[in-house]
Each structure stands twice: as structure tokens, then as C-alpha cells.
Design an enzyme around this catalytic site. Sequence first.
Site, PDB file in Angstrom:
ATOM      1  CE  LYS A   1      -3.791  -2.185   2.708  1.00  0.00           C
ATOM      2  NZ  LYS A   1      -3.265  -3.555   2.571  1.00  0.00           N
TER       3      LYS A   1
ATOM      4  CD  GLU B   1      -5.548   4.305   3.292  1.00  0.00           C
ATOM      5  OE1 GLU B   1      -4.557   3.782   2.358  1.00  0.00           O
ATOM      6  OE2 GLU B   1      -6.665   3.697   3.552  1.00  0.00           O
TER       7      GLU B   1
ATOM      8  CG  HIS C   1     -11.570  -3.064   9.240  1.00  0.00           C
ATOM      9  ND1 HIS C   1     -12.503  -1.960   9.355  1.00  0.00           N
ATOM     10  CD2 HIS C   1     -11.115  -2.874  10.510  1.00  0.00           C
ATOM     11  CE1 HIS C   1     -12.285  -1.345  10.638  1.00  0.00           C
ATOM     12  NE2 HIS C   1     -11.607  -2.085  11.295  1.00  0.00           N
TER      13      HIS C   1
ATOM     14  NE  ARG D   1      -4.423 -11.022  -1.876  1.00  0.00           N
ATOM     15  CZ  ARG D   1      -5.587 -10.919  -1.705  1.00  0.00           C
ATOM     16  NH1 ARG D   1      -6.629 -11.634  -2.022  1.00  0.00           N
ATOM     17  NH2 ARG D   1      -6.129  -9.807  -0.620  1.00  0.00           N
TER      18      ARG D   1
END
Length: 787
Positions: A143, A231, A266, A324
Site C-alpha cells: 500500500k 489513512e 474490515h 493476486r
Amino acid sequence: MAMDRSSPRRPLWTAQLPVSNEGNHRISRVLIANRGEIACRIIKTCRLMGITSIAIYTKEDATSRHVSDADEAMNLGSVEHAQVNPFLDIPYLIQTAKQARADAIHPGYGYLSENSQFADAVRESGMVFIGPSSTAMSTLGDKRQAKEYLSKNEPIIPLIPGWNGSGEEMDLKQLEREAEAIGYPIMIKASAGGGGKGMRIVRSSSLLKSELERAQSEAKRSFGSSECILEKYIEAGKHVEVQIMGDKTGKVLSLWERDCSIQRRHQKVIEESPCAWLSPELREKMCNTAVKIGQLIKYEGAGTVEFILDIATGNFYFLEVNARLQVEHPITEECTGLDLVSLQIYVASGGVLGNLPQLKTIPQTGHAIECRLCAEDPIRDFAPQHGLVRFWEPANPDIPRDVRFETAIETGTRVSIFFDSMIAKIVVWAPTRDLAINKIVRTLSETACIGPSTNQCFLQACLMHEKFHSVDYTTAFIPSNLERLLENPHLKNFGLSLQELSAIPSMFIRELRSQSGLKQSRKVFGSIRSGFRNQTMDRVNVPWDIVTRHDAKAGSTVDPIVCRWLQESQSPPSDGFRVQVAPMPRPKTRAEAAEANGPEEATITYNTLSTALRRGPLPDSKQLDLQPHELRLFSAVLNTPNSWKVGRLGLSVSGQKYTVTLVSVDDRVLHLESDMGTPSKVLAHVPALGAPFEFHCYSPLSYFESLRASAGGEREASSKTILAPMPCKVLRVEKKNGDEVKMGEVVMVVESMKMEITITAGRDGIFQTTLKEGDSVDEGSLLCNLE
């Protein structure tokens, strides 16, 4: 790319490997560096393509179906006793693949599927890695690096506000400053992660340190790296992702989008394609952005570009690229007619996407929904569960092609604490979204998964909620509606009350005992006919049982129901059963209602009940006529070492027909009188109620013995101890011996099924434990005392 919604649906197409004279790699033997349902999925495609599949497994996973499905299988040893999880041990996996003479390794998802070092090691060993290049992985799969790369090379890509500092910069003071600059709430994310692992929402600075430590700990164990990013957390966000596929020429295709906003912890639990909220223009823009990102890095293989969509503004932001195959890839396959695993193998062998006529125009036909059936307890904050699957039977759909079950379990499989809690992916396709919702609710409700607690009923509650039907739901859907989602959505329309339902497991036990020939096994009273009563006029001597139901919210059994059998059938049943069901009568006087311990409590309760029985029908009783049409026992599980009984019971209850699958957990059903104080546990799956219910069935004697066993002093003692909710490993001991703790404080953190679980104090007290970090304990073992 134009969307085709009118073309007729076709079967999934399986790509063929290109011929070797094009200079491509020839793949004939594939080792699958993964386990469970994704391994089963890859094995199926390999079989269609004529490729030999090689499965790997550990001692704890030996009963998984992927082991028997594969052409070959190799044992990696034990997860519990290995210093490194074998599925994360790169040298060991390479050595195993070489020993198996594999041409290629397919990593599946999770574990090392996005590890660039693993991809390099596979290729350096001379084998094909079925996935993107290590450069793409390190650039887009992480990320932090993905955002840095895009902001530098493609600044028009919208990025969510955040902080992407490296691991060396993870000073708490620096993080606090960055979090304040971003603005709370923020999201901590494992830089190398996915699947909900290593993610935490932080709403105030006071929680930043503890949540960061937990996120880093989970990330390290799951992905081998503890690095995290920060974030801005968007409250009204949709999680929308675009499936891409690229080849060695730099060509990248979009295979349309998926809405993955129904999440707990999440992690996605329900996904659908297409995203019904998107306008055609916004869909086109998001898909084009995803293709642009793939082209920028010359992405090869299957990947997913994930976005967060702010429905308040209509803006979308890049989140990450999953380098992936995704767990939810089947819904893309259902709407496009393309087999993504075969395309992965095709591209990895050097195939060119432009040479395949099936990819000239990619349709997005109809609507598909996937649900992740997991062994977890929604009532207990979705805590993972484990144990034996005593009966597994997928629903039998009217159109089998439009319903998919991807799973590695079957009857007798054990859900292990060492792996993820997902039991199965259930996928449906239909021409419209409404039809797809109806189909998957029916499929879930008719699927019998009897054993560990699951989210089966919870998933149906989500799908039937009006907010889900309105399509503007967000990632906050589950926490915002949790209280209602924890209720069974079928109960209000079910023909029987739970009180009346209690008669069915009681009848099941009586039928099992009758069919078992129990009366012939009695030595002392073998000559006395069944049903004989010494005092026939005494109403207490009418056959009766006591049934309690396990209530997940209460965490205990509730609602003792008395079943008085006024008429019993013989096997095979002829006249059926007539039964009165009623709540257990309560003591009426203040003296009777006074709290009593042990024998006194049992005596008071028994006297109250026997007096009420002699007066006639019990208060609030309901009379039912039960007519069994069929009781079919499943012999496949009757001769196992610790046998349990499974029966499919078709019956009419006061004229209404029902089908029930029942599991009597052990042979205690045949020896009810000899197990004083211990009930016979029966799990009953009623399709009309969507999930199994747990009942405890007692003879009168065993019920009152159970009351004597639960003396008040024992209850008080039990409140001072905290026991392990499941087999687990101690990660941290948060208190020192002798520390004062308050109710609700965290005293330990343990790990089970790849998740961290906090252990909190249920009362004030002085903390004492003999455990230390790294210790492993069994379910029910003592974690600590609160004196």
C-alpha cells in the site's frame, strides 16, 4: 469498453494453454501453495486444463477436501510445532515444489500470494510463478509503495489523504502528529496486508498506541511485515474494486467491478457484481482508472484495483492493488463467463490476451452475489469458532449452474484454530439483483452446516435488510444496523414458536431410542413392556421430558420447556404423537421463590412442577399433533469412533409440513437415565429458520440432577475465573500478578484462527495468572483469576 447486458448467459469458458512453439512456458504440473477452498478451486481448473495438481497440507489440515481432490498431496508437517508456519516458509515451499517436480506454483490468496521475495525465489528456481512480476508486487502490492509510485508517476490518480512513512519513521510522536494532521477518525492499515488483517479504526489519539501495536502484531504474523500506513477513514464509503487481467505485452483488460462494502472487522463477508449504485459514466471512469494503473506498471496476471467511493460526494479514491486472485473472484466469473484461474495460468505460460477471441468484448451479464460462510459467533463480536462439522449438506438448487459452493469441508471435517474461519463461499447468479438476493437467501437457509457456530443466519439478515436492497449501503452497514442484524429474520413468519419447536428434538430422541432397540438392552427390567407405569392414574406418570434451548445472546440455555407426551407412536409411526408443550412453572409464593442452593433449589422446582402436572394441563401450554412422515438416518456417520446421529425428519405439526435435519451430538441419547445431570445435545436445522438451533434434552431425573450440580456457590466461584474461549496462544499478558483490575479492562490478548482476541475482566478483582506470553492453552483452560 461497452457493457453487454443483453447477451445470453454462457457457461464458464476455460482457456487452453498456448503451444510451446510461441516460446512460452509449458505448464503440466502445478503445486498449489495454499489450502482449503481456494486450493479446491484451483484444482478444479487444473483438471479441466489437463494439468496435474499438487496439494500441500499440514497435520492440522489433513481432513480438508483439497487433500483428496488433488492429483497428488504432500504433507508439510505441523503448524503448531513448526518454528515458521509452513505456508509462510519460502525455502521449504521451494524445496517441496522441486521434490514434487512442479513446473509452476500457484499461490492462491493470502499467505505468500503477494510476497515479491517468494515470487523471485520461485522464478529463480526455474519454476513459473502464477502471478504478477515481483516488481509489480513490490510497487503496487504494498500500500505504501503503491501510493508513492502513483503520486510520482500518475498524479491524476485520486489518492485518499493519509501518511505513508516507512517503518523506520514509525515513532509514536510522529504518528500522533500525522494523525492529527489527517484528522480523526483514521484507519491504520498493514502495508503488505489484506483480508481485514492488520487494520484498525482509531477515533481518538488516546487509542492510537494500543491499536497500532495490535495492527502491527497481526500484520507481522499474517504477512511477515509489521509496517503500516495511516489513512483518513471515510464514514460514508463504498468499497468498490475492479478486476484486471494483464499479459506480457502490456495489455491490461478490465473485467468490471464488484461492490464489497458489507464488511465486519474490515473484512468482506458479502460481495456483489455489478455495483448497483454506480452510474454507467462513473463505472466507466473507475474501470478506465484501474486499467491505467495496470498499464503503468505493465501488470501481468490477475489483479484487483480497490477504491473507496464517497457516496456523499461521488468521488472515488485509490486504495491499493491486490496483486493476486481475490476471494470474491467467482462473482466476476459468473457475470463475464470467464474462468479467471485458467486465464492466470494462460498468461503465466506466456499467453497473449489479444489472441483470445473471447476477450474481444467482455460482457457483464446479470447479477451475482457471494457470501462468505464463516465459523464465527456474531453475538460475540464475530469471535472465530472451531470444532467438528457434524453434518454438511449444500442446498440443492433448481438450477445447479447458477449456484456455486466453493469449500474444502464435508461432514466430519474439523474447523481448526490454525487457519482462517471461512467455511465456504456461496455464490449465485440471476438475471436481476432482486432475483439474485432471493436466490442466495434461499440457498443459505437450505444449506445445512451443523457443528461450530456460523454467521449463516447473520448473512441472511444482512441480505433481507431494506438498507441492503436500497443499494446505497456503505462499509458502515453492519455496525450501523448490528442490533437488528443479530436477530433471526425468519422468526416472525415461522409457523411455530420456539416453545413449540422444542417438541421436535424431544421426539427425535424418542424415535432414535425406539429404533435403537434400547428396550432389549435393559437387563433388570427387560421383561416389562415399554411405557409401563406403576401408578397409571397419577398425571406425573405420563411420559414427559424437559428441553432447553441455547440462547447465543445470553450465552447459556434458556426457556426450559416441559413436553408431556399424551400419545406416543411405535416405529414405524402410525397414529403420530400428541404432545403438550409449556414453559416450566415458576414458584408462586415468596418463600418458594427465595434463592436456594443445590438440592433445595432442585426440590422446590420439582415440587412446583409435579404439583402443576397433577392439576392438569400446565399454564400457557399448547397442544400439538406431530405426524412423522419419514425419519432417515445417515449411516455414513454412525460408525465413527465418537459417533453422532444424524437424521432427516419430515413431519407435519398440526397439519403444517416441515423438514428438519437433526444431529444428536453423541451416543448419550441412548443412555439418558445413566447420565445424571447431563443432557443430550441436539442441533436442529430448519430450512424455514435459516440456521441450526441448539437444544438440550433432559429426562426429568437428569434435569433436576443438573440443577443440583449448579449450586450457587459454584456460580460465584466461576465468576472469579476467566477460561479460554477456544484453543489459543497467549500473545500478551496486560496485567501483573497482584494488579487491581476493573470490570471491562483488558487483561490478556490471545490469538486463535489467525485473529487477535482481547480478554476482558468480567468483574473487579486482583489479577493472578500462571501463564506467560507464548503459552498455548486448550479450550476451557484457566487463563487467570480475579480474586
